[in-house]
Design a protein around this motif. Structure first.
Motif, PDB file in Angstrom:
ATOM      1  N   ARG A  86       0.820  -1.200   0.000  1.00  0.00           N
ATOM      2  CA  ARG A  86       0.000   0.000   0.000  1.00  0.00           C
ATOM      3  C   ARG A  86       0.863   1.263   0.000  1.00  0.00           C
ATOM      4  N   ALA A  87       1.992   1.231   0.723  1.00  0.00           N
ATOM      5  CA  ALA A  87       2.845   2.414   0.829  1.00  0.00           C
ATOM      6  C   ALA A  87       3.571   2.724  -0.471  1.00  0.00           C
ATOM      7  N   LEU A  88       3.901   1.680  -1.243  1.00  0.00           N
ATOM      8  CA  LEU A  88       4.765   1.862  -2.409  1.00  0.00           C
ATOM      9  C   LEU A  88       4.038   1.786  -3.751  1.00  0.00           C
ATOM     10  N   GLY A  89       2.996   0.979  -3.819  1.00  0.00           N
ATOM     11  CA  GLY A  89       2.438   0.651  -5.123  1.00  0.00           C
ATOM     12  C   GLY A  89       1.725   1.811  -5.807  1.00  0.00           C
ATOM     13  N   ASP A  90       2.064   2.023  -7.066  1.00  0.00           N
ATOM     14  CA  ASP A  90       1.298   2.928  -7.928  1.00  0.00           C
ATOM     15  C   ASP A  90       0.221   2.147  -8.661  1.00  0.00           C
ATOM     16  N   THR A  91       0.629   1.049  -9.262  1.00  0.00           N
ATOM     17  CA  THR A  91      -0.301   0.163  -9.949  1.00  0.00           C
ATOM     18  C   THR A  91      -0.168  -1.232  -9.357  1.00  0.00           C
ATOM     19  N   VAL A  92      -1.156  -2.079  -9.630  1.00  0.00           N
ATOM     20  CA  VAL A  92      -1.134  -3.433  -9.086  1.00  0.00           C
ATOM     21  C   VAL A  92      -1.681  -4.402 -10.121  1.00  0.00           C
TER      22      VAL A  92
END
Length: 244
Positions: free
Chosen positions: A202-208
């Motif tokens: 959650r802290a790092l992701g831009d896309t998943v």
């Protein structure tokens, strides 16, 4: 926004086992893409296939528009792609220093390492400076993980594939990793990250992208997945909020 890496219909067989079943994946340049999924979904196989450790067939993998699925692993690495495996991939009998020199394509010896970048890495992982001349095999599990990540970032890379970097690390070190990856993203380094630590996701992701049974079954913004507990439960069988 351009895409630095694309997988189109990628299948991977390992012996008699058909692991990836037509993976379609897009990794935007300069962003952190999280690759999530239950155990056995095919996440690690996807990273290993991108690096040429497993051969894609059929399917196509393109890096900056050029096909790389038929290349050998060293040739893929030469294009600026680094891989941090879950097994860490360090050389236990060599010192921390020697491990770092081997990872730096432009340095034939320790004196040729980029000192400014090395100081930055030491700032993130002070233990590596403390144990610089120690055999890597004598490091703790968390310190070995730090070394594995440090090897991947010892020189600027266009794309880093990372498989569960927070595994076995203390929370304070996880925060250091989050800070390091944010700094890398600020330097326009693209990251494809497999991670079970949902705080980090959650802290790092831009896309998943979410995988299930060898396929990508969902892709979108990480923030949207982090806020939708119903979608989390459907795709992952759990709630990210429960792991905050």
């Amino acid at each position: 926004m351009s895409d630095v890496l694309t997988l189109s219909g990628v299948h991977t067989h390992i012996g008699a086992y058909h692991i990836l079943h037509g993976v379609d994946l897009v990794v935007p340049e300069g962003k952190v893409t999280m690759l999530l999924g239950r155990n056995g979904a095919g996440k690690t196989t996807t990273l290993r296939t991108i690096m040429g450790l497993y051969r894609a067939g059929p399917g196509e993998i393109r890096f900056r528009g050029e096909p790389i699925h038929a290349l050998a692993t060293p040739d893929i690495a030469q294009r600026g792609i680094a891989y941090v495996p879950e097994s860490m991939g360090i050389f236990s009998d060599l010192t921390v220093q020697e491990n770092m020199v081997l990872a730096a394509r432009g340095a034939a010896h320790a004196g040729a390492l980029d000192t400014a970048r090395l100081d930055w890495i030491f700032g993130l992982f002070p233990a590596l400076k403390k144990f610089w001349l120690y055999p890597a095999g004598k490091l703790s599990g968390g310190q070995k993980q730090m070394l594995s990540v440090a090897r991947a970032i010892v020189e600027p890379r266009a794309l880093i594939l990372i498989d569960e970097p927070s595994k076995g690390l203390a929370p304070s070190i996880v925060q250091n990793l989050i800070g390091a990856f944010r700094e890398l993203k600020a330097q326009q380094t693209t990251i494809l990250l497999v991670e079970q630590n949902f705080q980090m996701a959650r802290a790092l992701g831009d896309t998943v992208a979410v995988m299930d049974d060898g396929r990508v079954v969902h892709h979108g913004a990480m923030a949207e997945l982090a806020e939708d507990q119903t979608l989390q439960q459907r795709l992952l069988g759990l709630s990210l909020g429960a792991h905050a």
